[in-house]
Design an enzyme around this catalytic site. Structure first.
Site, short mmCIF file in Angstrom:
data_model
loop_
_atom_site.label_atom_id
_atom_site.label_comp_id
_atom_site.label_asym_id
_atom_site.label_seq_id
_atom_site.Cartn_x
_atom_site.Cartn_y
_atom_site.Cartn_z
N ASP A 22 0.83 -1.20 0.00
CA ASP A 22 0.00 0.00 0.00
C ASP A 22 0.87 1.27 0.00
OD1 ASP A 22 -2.34 1.45 -0.02
OD2 ASP A 22 -2.78 1.18 2.11
N HIS A 39 2.52 3.38 -8.92
CA HIS A 39 2.33 1.96 -9.20
C HIS A 39 3.53 1.41 -9.97
CE1 HIS A 39 -1.59 2.30 -7.57
NE2 HIS A 39 -2.12 2.99 -8.58
N TRP A 71 -12.02 -2.02 -7.91
CA TRP A 71 -12.80 -1.70 -9.11
C TRP A 71 -13.51 -0.36 -8.96
CZ3 TRP A 71 -11.45 -4.30 -13.16
CH2 TRP A 71 -11.13 -5.66 -13.08
N LEU A 133 10.67 -20.54 -4.41
CA LEU A 133 9.61 -19.72 -3.82
C LEU A 133 8.32 -19.78 -4.65
CD1 LEU A 133 9.00 -17.25 -1.76
CD2 LEU A 133 9.49 -15.81 -3.74
#
Ligand code: IPE
Ligand code: IPE
Ligand code: MG
Length: 246
Positions: A22, A39, A71, A133
């Site tokens: 975040d 982003h 959304w 991983l």
């Protein structure tokens, strides 16, 4: 500066770390840039953390990348996020593969734009036999969606006579969740100073250690990850018992 990596106790590394990534938007805003650049800069943190988790022997890393609630964002931002997803998967897949990383997703990925969905399927297919991983991307995911879906699937099996209601225990219920086969996270990290769960893994974090940091996601690097693991290792997980029993 202490060498954080060497402070990590190797036989106490969490098998599964989950992260609510975040603060991309605020990171960009602080720099006078559009949110989308936040982003874009968050992608390198994904790379760093995936690498760092592999280095210390984490088995599962789950990253919350897009929630069902996301959304509700402006259409332009959603479009940019989906585009970034496709580009990132395409550009990173060969290096993920080289590093023996297996890609998985949780969430309703079929409802994503077709090119995002296809890029994900390709990535999952390419890396499916890798044994290092496991990177789990939570996409179009919400915990309530997942729990309802499980409840519905079990109810259907029950209605058709395949499952007796009294046989539904924790194990059966977990088998109907999208995290089937994945151990619950020992550690959940949320960046950006927010101290909420935002509809992420609700069932699976019943006993997870929570770690909140003010650092915005694009600034979260390996050092920050190791710091979180060190903090986790200093805690006493009592599971209802008392200290003397541990
Ligand atoms: C996290 O950063 C990325 C996603 C939710 C996709 P945000 O976009 O939520 O950044 P803030 O919280 O607005 O700073
Ligand atoms: C949670 O972040 C979802 C992801 C990180 C993908 P948000 O930024 O969407 O959460 P809220 O809305 O602030 O709770
Ligand atoms: Mg946010």
């Amino acid at each position: 500066m202490p060498d954080l990596k060497s402070m990590i106790i190797t036989d106490k590394v969490p098998r599964h770390i989950a992260i609510i990534m975040d603060g991309n938007g605020r990171w960009a805003k602080q720099k006078g840039m559009p949110r989308v650049l936040g982003h874009r800069n968050g992608v390198k943190s994904v790379r760093e953390v995936t690498e760092g988790a592999g280095e210390i022997g984490v088995e599962y890393l789950t990253l919350y990348a897009f929630s069902t609630e996301n959304w509700n964002r402006p259409a332009m931002e959603i479009k940019a996020l989906m585009g970034l997803l496709v580009d990132t998967i395409k550009s990173e897949i060969s290096s993920l593969n080289k590093n023996n990383v297996r890609l998985m997703t949780i969430g309703d990925i079929q409802a994503l734009p077709p090119d995002s969905y296809q890029a994900l399927l390709d990535g999952i297919e390419t890396t499916k036999n890798n044994t290092g991983l496991t990177l789990v991307l939570a996409l179009n995911y919400s915990a309530k969606w997942e729990i309802l879906r499980a409840a519905r699937a079990l109810a259907e099996q029950s209605a058709s006579g395949k499952l007796r209601p009294e046989d539904i225990d924790e194990k059966v219920f977990e088998g109907a969740l999208s995290t089937n086969g994945i151990p619950d996270p020992e550690l959940l990290i949320r960046t950006s100073g927010e101290t909420r769960i935002s509809n992420f893994l609700l069932w699976q974090i019943a006993y997870t250690e929570l770690y909140f940091t003010p650092v915005f996601w694009p600034d979260f690097d390996k050092k920050e990850l190791f710091q979180a693991v060190v903090s986790y290792q200093r805690r006493e997980r009592r599971f209802g018992m008392i200290s003397e029993q541990i």
